[in-house]
Design a protein around this motif. Structure first.
Motif, PDB file in Angstrom:
ATOM      1  N   ASP A 130     -10.383 -36.244  18.833  1.00  0.00           N
ATOM      2  CA  ASP A 130     -10.110 -36.961  17.766  1.00  0.00           C
ATOM      3  C   ASP A 130      -9.470 -36.423  16.969  1.00  0.00           C
ATOM      4  O   ASP A 130      -8.940 -35.201  16.877  1.00  0.00           O
ATOM      5  CB  ASP A 130     -11.639 -36.941  16.731  1.00  0.00           C
ATOM      6  CG  ASP A 130     -11.986 -35.641  16.553  1.00  0.00           C
ATOM      7  OD1 ASP A 130     -11.979 -35.172  15.494  1.00  0.00           O
ATOM      8  OD2 ASP A 130     -12.377 -34.769  17.453  1.00  0.00           O
ATOM      9  N   GLN A 131      -8.569 -37.204  16.105  1.00  0.00           N
ATOM     10  CA  GLN A 131      -7.442 -37.026  15.336  1.00  0.00           C
ATOM     11  C   GLN A 131      -7.386 -36.058  14.413  1.00  0.00           C
ATOM     12  O   GLN A 131      -6.564 -35.183  14.038  1.00  0.00           O
ATOM     13  CB  GLN A 131      -6.859 -38.262  14.728  1.00  0.00           C
ATOM     14  CG  GLN A 131      -5.103 -38.142  14.203  1.00  0.00           C
ATOM     15  CD  GLN A 131      -4.391 -37.572  15.174  1.00  0.00           C
ATOM     16  OE1 GLN A 131      -4.304 -38.042  16.309  1.00  0.00           O
ATOM     17  NE2 GLN A 131      -3.224 -36.701  14.993  1.00  0.00           N
ATOM     18  N   GLU A 132      -8.405 -36.081  13.838  1.00  0.00           N
ATOM     19  CA  GLU A 132      -8.994 -35.160  12.611  1.00  0.00           C
ATOM     20  C   GLU A 132      -8.872 -33.631  13.223  1.00  0.00           C
ATOM     21  O   GLU A 132      -8.292 -32.564  12.454  1.00  0.00           O
ATOM     22  CB  GLU A 132     -10.104 -35.537  11.798  1.00  0.00           C
ATOM     23  CG  GLU A 132     -10.208 -34.450  10.841  1.00  0.00           C
ATOM     24  CD  GLU A 132     -11.703 -34.991   9.934  1.00  0.00           C
ATOM     25  OE1 GLU A 132     -12.012 -34.304   8.725  1.00  0.00           O
ATOM     26  OE2 GLU A 132     -12.093 -35.718  10.314  1.00  0.00           O
ATOM     27  N   THR A 133      -9.833 -33.377  14.222  1.00  0.00           N
ATOM     28  CA  THR A 133      -9.627 -32.230  14.741  1.00  0.00           C
ATOM     29  C   THR A 133      -8.565 -31.762  15.448  1.00  0.00           C
ATOM     30  O   THR A 133      -8.049 -30.486  15.491  1.00  0.00           O
ATOM     31  CB  THR A 133     -10.813 -32.196  16.031  1.00  0.00           C
ATOM     32  OG1 THR A 133     -11.990 -32.833  15.294  1.00  0.00           O
ATOM     33  CG2 THR A 133     -11.084 -30.754  16.633  1.00  0.00           C
TER      34      THR A 133
ATOM     35  N   SER B  18      -5.492 -32.594  14.259  1.00  0.00           N
ATOM     36  CA  SER B  18      -4.568 -32.200  13.395  1.00  0.00           C
ATOM     37  C   SER B  18      -4.931 -30.595  12.706  1.00  0.00           C
ATOM     38  O   SER B  18      -4.155 -29.901  12.314  1.00  0.00           O
ATOM     39  CB  SER B  18      -4.522 -33.158  12.052  1.00  0.00           C
ATOM     40  OG  SER B  18      -4.172 -34.317  12.609  1.00  0.00           O
ATOM     41  N   GLU B  19      -6.037 -30.566  12.797  1.00  0.00           N
ATOM     42  CA  GLU B  19      -6.505 -29.098  12.237  1.00  0.00           C
ATOM     43  C   GLU B  19      -6.299 -27.973  13.053  1.00  0.00           C
ATOM     44  O   GLU B  19      -5.941 -27.121  12.696  1.00  0.00           O
ATOM     45  CB  GLU B  19      -8.346 -29.153  12.089  1.00  0.00           C
ATOM     46  CG  GLU B  19      -8.844 -27.562  11.712  1.00  0.00           C
ATOM     47  CD  GLU B  19      -8.461 -27.597  10.213  1.00  0.00           C
ATOM     48  OE1 GLU B  19      -8.669 -26.345  10.126  1.00  0.00           O
ATOM     49  OE2 GLU B  19      -7.939 -28.414   9.420  1.00  0.00           O
ATOM     50  N   TYR B  20      -6.380 -28.114  14.457  1.00  0.00           N
ATOM     51  CA  TYR B  20      -6.018 -27.370  15.442  1.00  0.00           C
ATOM     52  C   TYR B  20      -4.486 -27.017  15.184  1.00  0.00           C
ATOM     53  O   TYR B  20      -4.237 -25.895  15.248  1.00  0.00           O
ATOM     54  CB  TYR B  20      -6.388 -27.630  17.087  1.00  0.00           C
ATOM     55  CG  TYR B  20      -7.766 -27.451  17.346  1.00  0.00           C
ATOM     56  CD1 TYR B  20      -8.844 -27.346  16.085  1.00  0.00           C
ATOM     57  CD2 TYR B  20      -8.220 -27.271  18.480  1.00  0.00           C
ATOM     58  CE1 TYR B  20     -10.125 -27.058  16.695  1.00  0.00           C
ATOM     59  CE2 TYR B  20      -9.424 -26.978  18.997  1.00  0.00           C
ATOM     60  CZ  TYR B  20     -10.402 -26.863  18.007  1.00  0.00           C
ATOM     61  OH  TYR B  20     -11.477 -26.504  18.428  1.00  0.00           O
TER      62      TYR B  20
ATOM     63  N   HIS C  74      -2.866 -27.276  12.480  1.00  0.00           N
ATOM     64  CA  HIS C  74      -2.585 -26.625  11.455  1.00  0.00           C
ATOM     65  C   HIS C  74      -2.813 -25.065  11.659  1.00  0.00           C
ATOM     66  O   HIS C  74      -2.243 -24.450  11.206  1.00  0.00           O
ATOM     67  CB  HIS C  74      -3.599 -27.187  10.325  1.00  0.00           C
ATOM     68  CG  HIS C  74      -3.491 -26.342   8.887  1.00  0.00           C
ATOM     69  ND1 HIS C  74      -2.237 -26.459   8.006  1.00  0.00           N
ATOM     70  CD2 HIS C  74      -4.570 -25.702   8.243  1.00  0.00           C
ATOM     71  CE1 HIS C  74      -2.897 -25.613   7.194  1.00  0.00           C
ATOM     72  NE2 HIS C  74      -4.007 -25.120   7.387  1.00  0.00           N
TER      73      HIS C  74
END
Length: 370
Positions: free
Chosen positions: A145-148, A150-152, A154
């Protein structure tokens, strides 16, 4: 033969009496300095010789004139012996104390190096393990999923920045300790240095809710390496902002005193324990034994910032110290003034204006409100 035996007995008796007095004196002075002990030992040695000669001369029934000559000669020799012995005794005592201090410092440095290696290994191993886990998760499509994702990404950047700063600090510290630091001295205005440091620290202060202020008035101009002194001020400012609780303040002051410039960074951190005041500039000291990085993004570094500050300041021939205040602590740096820097070695801080939009200058009484 009988006369020789009597002479030996007279000399032995007089020397023994002086020696017993000397032993009693050393017992009474056993808690005093080593220099005093050496002086007492020399005095006892010379006095025992003088007493033995005086006792033998008296027993030989010399004439008053001859006895006076003998005593004057012996006392003159004793005075010279005491003067020479005391001089070399002081040197020996100083060398002995210096040797003990050098061994103790070497022992502390070796322990600090071992501790630094262990701590740095931990500080590198922890983010590396996290980077590997996140990289494997992204590679194996464990997270999609895009949110996870992106968090990784970051977190990978954050941990990479953390390790990069740690490596940079280690390199700088190694240059300082190896004596390989080459300074390019020039006239540096503390107004410009503090202005740049405040601008760099502004995002960190904003995240932590800390207000950074600079004093109003003149700012000294010093003779220093611009890159190195900028790092000194930035490290001190970042350190104070990190340890100041939300809604706290960090105040920067500078002036000229006794022919040298001083710059102080005071905060409202609540103070440093007295037992830790002498250790804040030690390598890898963080004020706590835990080495696990905190989850904030502003906790980069391995406890090397203040050690680098001390090394850079001392490389300039300056001094740095820290003291507790009623509300926090105060770091003070003293540096040599630049020659021909004006009548008082200061420079007025420039006002903020459109002429230099890329530089955050320090106007009179400027404040960074966060």
């Amino acid at each position: 033969m009988r006369d020789l035996i009597l002479i030996a007995l007279y000399a032995l008796g007089a020397g023994t009496l002086v020696g017993l007095i000397g032993e009693l004196s050393l017992r009474l002075l056993r808690r005093r300095s080593i220099i005093l002990h050496i002086c007492v030992m020399l005095t006892v040695t010379v006095a025992s010789v003088v007493a033995g000669i005086a006792a033998v001369a008296q027993a030989m029934f010399l004439s008053a004139h001859d006895l006076q000559v003998v005593l004057i000669t012996v006392l003159a020799s004793a005075a010279v012996s005491l003067a020479v012995g005391t001089t070399f005794g002081r040197r020996l005592a100083a060398a002995s104390v210096w040797s003990v201090q050098a061994r103790e410092r070497e022992r502390q440095m070796e322990a600090s190096r071992r501790e630094l290696v262990a701590w740095v290994s931990h500080d590198l191993r922890t983010p590396l393990a996290g980077l590997r886990a996140m990289a494997e998760a992204l590679e194996d499509k464990v997270v999609n999923d895009q949110e996870t994702v992106s968090e990784y990404h970051h977190r990978i950047r954050v941990e990479t920045d953390r390790m990069s700063q740690l490596v940079d600090d280690l390199f700088e510290l190694s240059r300082i300790n190896a004596g390989a630091l080459q300074l390019t001295l020039s006239r540096v205005s503390l107004a410009d240095v503090v202005s740049d440091a405040m601008a760099t620290t502004a995002p960190l202060a904003a995240r932590r809710g800390v207000t950074v202020t600079a004093h109003a008035g003149d700012w000294p101009v010093i003779m220093a390496g611009e890159k190195e002194i900028t790092r000194v001020v930035a490290n001190l400012l970042v350190n104070s902002v990190r340890y100041t609780p939300p809604h706290g303040t960090v105040q920067i002051d500078a002036a000229v005193q006794a022919g040298e410039a001083w710059l102080a960074v005071a905060d409202t951190c609540g103070g440093i324990p007295e037992t830790d005041l002498t250790r804040v500039f030690d390598v890898a000291f963080r004020g706590e034994r835990a080495r696990t990085p905190q989850p904030q993004e502003d906790t980069f570094g391995g406890g090397l910032g203040l050690a680098i500050v001390r090394g850079l300041v001392e490389a300039h021939g300056g001094q740095v110290r820290v003291d507790n205040t009623s509300v926090g602590c105060r770091f003070e740096v003293r540096m040599p003034l630049a020659p021909a820097a004006g009548r008082d070695g200061t420079r007025r801080s420039p006002p903020i204006g459109p002429a230099e939009p890329t530089r955050t200058s320090i106007p009179s009484g400027s404040v960074l409100h966060q």
